[in-house]
Motif scaffolding. Structure first.
Motif, short mmCIF file in Angstrom:
data_model
loop_
_atom_site.label_atom_id
_atom_site.label_comp_id
_atom_site.label_asym_id
_atom_site.label_seq_id
_atom_site.Cartn_x
_atom_site.Cartn_y
_atom_site.Cartn_z
N ALA A 2 0.96 -0.99 -0.18
CA ALA A 2 -0.13 -0.20 -0.14
C ALA A 2 0.87 1.15 0.31
CB ALA A 2 -0.73 -0.11 1.56
N LEU A 3 0.32 2.77 -0.28
CA LEU A 3 0.66 3.94 -0.05
C LEU A 3 0.52 4.65 0.94
CD1 LEU A 3 2.41 5.57 -2.35
CD2 LEU A 3 0.45 6.88 -2.67
N PHE A 4 1.46 4.87 1.28
CA PHE A 4 1.19 5.20 3.07
C PHE A 4 2.18 7.08 2.89
CE2 PHE A 4 1.19 1.16 3.96
CZ PHE A 4 0.34 1.43 4.72
N ALA A 5 0.99 7.77 3.27
CA ALA A 5 2.08 9.44 3.60
C ALA A 5 2.20 9.38 4.53
CB ALA A 5 1.55 10.29 2.30
N SER A 6 2.96 11.07 5.30
CA SER A 6 3.14 11.54 6.68
C SER A 6 3.29 12.74 6.59
CB SER A 6 3.57 11.24 7.78
OG SER A 6 5.05 10.82 7.04
N VAL A 7 3.11 13.68 7.17
CA VAL A 7 3.50 15.16 6.83
C VAL A 7 3.72 15.76 8.23
CG1 VAL A 7 2.83 18.16 6.60
CG2 VAL A 7 1.75 16.14 5.35
N GLY A 8 5.03 15.85 8.56
CA GLY A 8 5.56 17.09 10.34
C GLY A 8 5.69 18.08 9.57
N SER A 9 4.87 19.28 10.62
CA SER A 9 5.73 20.43 10.27
C SER A 9 6.77 20.79 12.08
CB SER A 9 4.55 20.98 10.49
OG SER A 9 3.65 21.52 11.28
N ALA A 10 7.02 22.18 11.62
CA ALA A 10 7.56 22.98 13.07
C ALA A 10 8.74 24.19 12.96
CB ALA A 10 9.10 21.35 13.11
N GLN A 11 8.58 24.91 13.55
CA GLN A 11 8.68 26.21 13.30
C GLN A 11 9.90 26.26 14.52
OE1 GLN A 11 4.18 27.70 14.26
NE2 GLN A 11 5.29 29.48 12.15
N ALA A 12 10.97 26.99 14.66
CA ALA A 12 12.31 26.54 15.31
C ALA A 12 13.06 28.48 15.36
CB ALA A 12 12.95 25.51 15.36
N PHE A 37 10.41 8.68 -0.17
CA PHE A 37 10.83 10.09 -1.15
C PHE A 37 10.36 10.50 0.01
CE2 PHE A 37 8.90 13.24 -4.09
CZ PHE A 37 9.88 13.85 -4.20
N ALA A 38 10.38 12.15 -0.22
CA ALA A 38 10.24 13.37 1.25
C ALA A 38 10.14 14.27 -0.12
CB ALA A 38 12.11 13.22 2.00
N MET A 39 9.86 15.62 0.62
CA MET A 39 9.71 16.87 0.21
C MET A 39 9.00 17.55 1.19
SD MET A 39 6.18 15.96 -3.08
CE MET A 39 6.68 14.75 -1.20
N VAL A 40 10.14 18.95 0.68
CA VAL A 40 10.46 19.50 2.34
C VAL A 40 10.28 20.99 1.61
CG1 VAL A 40 12.22 20.68 3.79
CG2 VAL A 40 12.37 18.14 2.82
N ILE A 41 9.30 21.89 2.16
CA ILE A 41 9.06 23.10 1.86
C ILE A 41 9.25 24.53 3.51
CG2 ILE A 41 7.47 24.77 1.59
CD1 ILE A 41 5.90 21.49 1.35
N ALA A 42 10.53 24.67 3.00
CA ALA A 42 11.00 26.06 4.07
C ALA A 42 11.31 27.38 3.63
CB ALA A 42 12.42 25.25 4.42
N SER A 43 11.01 27.71 5.13
CA SER A 43 11.00 29.20 5.59
C SER A 43 12.41 29.77 4.41
CB SER A 43 10.74 29.70 6.07
OG SER A 43 11.85 30.98 6.90
N HIS A 44 12.15 30.69 3.74
CA HIS A 44 13.28 31.29 3.16
C HIS A 44 13.99 32.14 4.06
CE1 HIS A 44 11.13 34.41 3.25
NE2 HIS A 44 11.26 34.88 3.52
N GLN A 45 13.69 32.18 5.00
CA GLN A 45 14.58 32.98 5.86
C GLN A 45 15.70 31.98 6.58
OE1 GLN A 45 11.10 34.05 8.40
NE2 GLN A 45 11.05 36.27 7.80
N VAL A 85 8.08 18.94 6.17
CA VAL A 85 8.61 17.46 5.45
C VAL A 85 6.63 16.81 5.69
CG1 VAL A 85 10.01 15.83 5.97
CG2 VAL A 85 10.50 17.97 6.94
N ALA A 86 7.18 16.78 4.38
CA ALA A 86 6.44 15.14 3.51
C ALA A 86 6.68 14.13 3.20
CB ALA A 86 5.22 15.58 2.75
N LEU A 87 6.56 12.87 3.47
CA LEU A 87 6.69 11.44 3.12
C LEU A 87 5.76 11.27 2.51
CD1 LEU A 87 9.09 11.12 6.51
CD2 LEU A 87 9.15 11.50 5.04
N LEU A 88 6.28 10.01 1.53
CA LEU A 88 5.96 8.75 0.89
C LEU A 88 6.17 6.87 1.31
CD1 LEU A 88 4.63 10.91 -2.24
CD2 LEU A 88 3.47 10.01 -0.05
#
Length: 386
Positions: A2-12, A37-45, A85-88
């Motif tokens: 099966a295909l599974f996915a998860s998402v994590g997010s954090a501020q620091a 496989f992973a996808m990352v969306i990060a603050s430009h700061q 961070v998103a993981l598949l």
């Protein structure tokens, strides 16, 4: 499998800690399943290298691509100064590729992508993130062989300095493109739409050079907007108007379509800095957006993505939204995610960010470069035939 996915997010306070926490959270949500496989969306700061170090300290050499954005998007809404961070996980394969020459030549970058894809016979989907300030996305799209599925967006960040970055599991930088080739037991459905409508005001493009739209109706572009909106022309070269010009894109006739083309910012000489070329002598129409139209567009895009999945059940959605939406929905941050979840369901993990342009393939044609759109990319598990 099966295909599974998860998402994590954090501020620091620093990128390494935010990347580490987001990756840790995503791994926990994935449970006993191993990420592919992973996808990352990060603050430009954040510093790109710090984010990468934090994420890879847990994910190791996992194929990964990512981009910078003013804010990350998840099921919980809209988060500034964050890492998402998103993981598949599933029965599919992923290759990640770093293409540093994108800013110099979109055409050559497309040729490298096509060569890499041609080395494998099986059908594959391509996900790309490229620099939003440097490089020619239209040229890249035009050089991709038709029939090759390409989806993605242009990274965004500090509009004043042009600070943006892209990343793979081993490299980060500006002016480049990152690409992921996905093959195997994974199905992708895509939908896109925008919430901007023509309001009747028409201009003639009288001088345009490269990415700079110099004059409309024979006078500097900022003067044309000043006459329309009532703010002095000189004020358009400074924040906030220099950025808010993106809220008021131009509709350009391309064949039978009216294509939105939006300024990144207004320059000191009154010209509009675009990230797509506009040729002289054509008519352009002012477009204006609204919250209601954007929420409707978000639902329509999600519905399209679901229809393209067919019988496959959505497991994860990547949502790529033009930065103009962040400006328009400032009083209602995350409203576009709520609209997407209305269609996909509350239990489908969502990750995304704000971009300076979007890339979509449809109906086996050459990919299209868009401004002002929301793109919903739904990942699902193919239905196994009995």
């Amino acid at each position: 499998m099966a295909l599974f996915a998860s998402v994590g997010s954090a501020q620091a306070l620093d990128g390494r800690e935010a990347g580490l926490q987001a990756a840790h959270q995503a791994l926990n949500h994935l449970g006993a399943n191993s990420p592919v496989f992973a996808m990352v969306i990060a603050s430009h700061q954040y510093q790109a290298r710090e984010v990468l170090n934090g994420v890879t300290s847990l994910l190791g050499e996992l194929p990964m691509i990512g981009f910078s954005s003013p804010a990350g998007l998840t099921n919980e809404g809209h988060f500034q100064h964050s890492v998402v961070v998103a993981l598949l996980s599933g029965d599919f394969q992923a290759d990640a590729m770093w293409l540093p020459g994108y800013a110099q030549s979109g055409r050559e970058t497309a040729a490298k992508v096509a060569d890499h894809a041609a080395a494998r016979e099986e059908r594959q989907s391509l996900l790309v993130f490229a620099d939003g300030f440097n490089g020619d996305a239209e040229q890249f799209c035009g050089a991709i062989p038709s029939g090759m599925s390409v989806l993605g967006a242009l990274s965004s960040g500090d509009i004043n300095t042009g600070n943006t970055y892209q990343m793979t599991g081993t490299q980060t930088g500006t002016g480049g493109m990152v690409a992921a080739f996905l093959r195997g037991e994974i199905k992708i459905g895509v939908g896109y739409d925008h919430g901007w409508d023509q309001v009747g005001k028409q201009f003639r493009v009288t001088r345009s050079r490269g990415f700079w739209l110099r004059t409309l109706d024979g006078r500097p572009a900022s003067e044309a907007y000043a006459a329309l909106f009532g703010y002095p022309a000189r004020d358009w070269a400074f924040p906030p108007l220099s950025y808010l010009a993106r809220l008021y894109p131009l509709g350009i006739e391309l064949g039978d379509d009216l294509v939105a083309r939006a300024p990144i910012r207004v320059e000191a000489d009154g010209s509009f800095r675009m990230n797509a070329t506009i040729r002289d002598g054509i008519d352009a129409y002012l477009l204006v957006g609204s919250r209601a139209a954007c929420e409707r567009a978000a639902r329509d895009a999600a519905q399209q993505a679901l229809l393209k999945l067919g019988d496959a059940k959505p497991v994860f959605a990547l949502v790529l939204v033009d930065i103009a939406w962040q400006m328009l929905l400032k009083a209602n941050p995350g409203a576009e995610i709520e609209a997407v979840r209305d269609i996909l369901g509350a239990n489908v993990p969502v990750a995304g960010g704000y971009t300076l342009g979007q890339i979509v393939s449809a109906d086996d044609a050459t990919p299209k470069f868009l401004n002002q759109h929301i793109v919903v990319i739904a990942f699902g598990e193919p239905v196994q035939s009995s």
